[in-house]
Design a protein around this motif. Sequence first.
Motif, short mmCIF file in Angstrom:
data_model
loop_
_atom_site.label_atom_id
_atom_site.label_comp_id
_atom_site.label_asym_id
_atom_site.label_seq_id
_atom_site.Cartn_x
_atom_site.Cartn_y
_atom_site.Cartn_z
N VAL A 1 1.00 -1.16 0.10
CA VAL A 1 0.10 -0.07 0.16
C VAL A 1 0.84 1.24 -0.01
O VAL A 1 0.60 2.23 0.35
N GLU A 2 2.14 1.20 -0.56
CA GLU A 2 2.87 2.25 -0.73
C GLU A 2 2.26 3.24 -1.91
O GLU A 2 1.47 2.82 -2.56
N PRO A 3 3.01 4.51 -1.71
CA PRO A 3 2.18 5.31 -2.69
C PRO A 3 2.56 5.15 -4.11
O PRO A 3 3.47 4.12 -4.49
N GLY A 4 1.53 5.10 -4.97
CA GLY A 4 1.84 4.57 -6.28
C GLY A 4 1.13 3.14 -6.57
O GLY A 4 1.02 2.79 -7.95
N LEU B 1 -5.19 9.40 3.62
CA LEU B 1 -3.85 9.72 3.28
C LEU B 1 -3.19 10.85 4.27
O LEU B 1 -4.08 11.86 4.56
N ASP B 2 -1.95 10.82 4.61
CA ASP B 2 -1.46 11.95 5.09
C ASP B 2 -1.09 12.98 4.39
O ASP B 2 -1.38 12.97 2.78
N ALA B 3 -0.27 14.44 4.44
CA ALA B 3 -0.04 15.12 3.59
C ALA B 3 1.09 14.74 2.75
O ALA B 3 0.68 15.61 1.53
N GLY B 4 1.88 13.77 2.91
CA GLY B 4 2.66 13.49 1.73
C GLY B 4 2.11 12.29 0.94
O GLY B 4 2.81 11.81 -0.03
N GLY B 5 0.58 11.92 1.14
CA GLY B 5 0.16 11.04 0.13
C GLY B 5 0.33 9.71 0.48
O GLY B 5 0.14 8.68 -0.20
N LEU C 1 -7.49 1.21 -1.22
CA LEU C 1 -7.82 1.51 0.25
C LEU C 1 -8.49 3.02 -0.14
O LEU C 1 -9.40 3.31 0.88
N VAL C 2 -8.05 3.98 -0.77
CA VAL C 2 -8.54 5.24 -0.88
C VAL C 2 -10.06 4.99 -1.33
O VAL C 2 -10.81 5.86 -0.78
N GLU C 3 -10.20 4.21 -2.28
CA GLU C 3 -11.58 4.05 -2.92
C GLU C 3 -12.37 3.50 -1.80
O GLU C 3 -13.59 3.96 -1.82
N ALA C 4 -12.08 2.66 -0.91
CA ALA C 4 -12.98 2.16 0.02
C ALA C 4 -13.20 2.84 1.37
O ALA C 4 -14.12 2.89 1.72
N PHE C 5 -12.10 3.41 1.64
CA PHE C 5 -12.14 4.45 2.97
C PHE C 5 -12.06 6.05 2.88
O PHE C 5 -12.35 6.70 3.90
N GLY C 6 -11.70 6.54 1.47
CA GLY C 6 -11.74 7.82 1.33
C GLY C 6 -10.27 8.25 1.40
O GLY C 6 -9.45 8.00 2.05
N ALA C 7 -10.39 9.39 0.69
CA ALA C 7 -8.73 10.14 0.51
C ALA C 7 -8.44 10.62 1.76
O ALA C 7 -7.07 10.90 2.12
N ASP C 8 -9.18 10.77 3.01
CA ASP C 8 -8.74 11.54 4.23
C ASP C 8 -8.00 10.24 5.04
O ASP C 8 -7.44 10.60 5.84
#
Length: 411
Positions: free
Chosen positions: A39-42, A58-62, A49-56
Amino acid sequence: MLKIGLTGGIASGKSVVASRLAELGAVLVDADALARKVVEPGTPGLARLVEAFGADMLDAGGRLDRARLGAVVFGNPTQLAALNGIVHPLVREAAASIIATAPDGAIVVQDIPLLVETGQGSKFHLVLVVDAPDDVRIARMLEHRGMTRAESASRMAAQAARTDRLAAADVVLDNAGSLDALLAQVNGLWADRLVPFAANLRRGVRAARTGTAVLSVPQADWPAQAARLGSRILAAAPDDILGVDHIGSTAVPGLAAKDVIDLQVTVSDLDAADRIAPALAAAGFPAVPGAGFDTPKPADPDPAQWQKRFHANADPGRAVNVHLRPAGSSGWRYALLFRDWLRNDPQAAALYEDHKRALTEQFAGTKGTHAYAEAKEPWFTDVAWPRMDGWAARTGWQPPSYPVSNDQVDT
């Protein structure tokens, strides 16, 4: 290769054990490390995970904010199941890639926190559980991880109960004490069991058995051990094995016995038994040459009805006899009837135990157990057969019908 599943509840000390096994020479597959990697960036995993739980999440660095995600899923079975459904398949794929590159004869240790919860025990030659009492684990989380008591309890509740982990264990490493005590257990396990187990697997031979016939007091966990072993055997050849039954003295509650688990593997015929022999050997149960017949009994004097294939344990830490017999053969039927007769007739069980005790005393000074086993044979024919045959007639006993579900192991 020898495949070891390592697990333990949060704050049990599992990571310490994993690190020590790697230092000793194991190929370590760390599920937690892989869970972070997938689940590293990219990665597709993070996108899901973002699709299932939302973009929030993620931290400020993505990057994935694990603390935030943890607060959402722990204590919420539906959300936790959604997380596991995304991450676990990716972790298994990454683990398989590492295992595929391990050298022949390697000892591969898979560190899997949720091994029990995900039902993966039958994939491994052994399951190691690092154990500590719940209050000890909570104290460790409070002191070393900065968690509150409520957070600690929530994390523990999201994992299998301690009793369930212990029930899945072939080996329990006790970490209620000092670090040195835990590492000493790991060192001993490596030298005395894992290394010789791997060597036996590589050579395709059973573990050596020494000493004389000694009766053990009945052990309450013999059936559970038989069930775990049977599950591994079923998993090795699910298309050819009709069923696995726990037979022999360890299958009879309250009966003293040699500490050897006997399993009967039901196959359609001996061609099937020969076909799956390599798969059983790879699973830790190599064939034993020259052990292909039972002694015919009055039930059927035809020697062909008493043919079998015999396998045994490559694991030096657990003696197992594996009898492969065709469904419906006289030898197959006798083994099941003998077990059920002893289970249901306390006087018969006592009679058999007295006979075994007399023979263990008679052969106490004899090297090995062959003479003891040979001396028991007349009793099976002259004493046991007429009594158990009569019991079967009175009760209407019948053996099981096959095929059966491949997830059925009769203990």
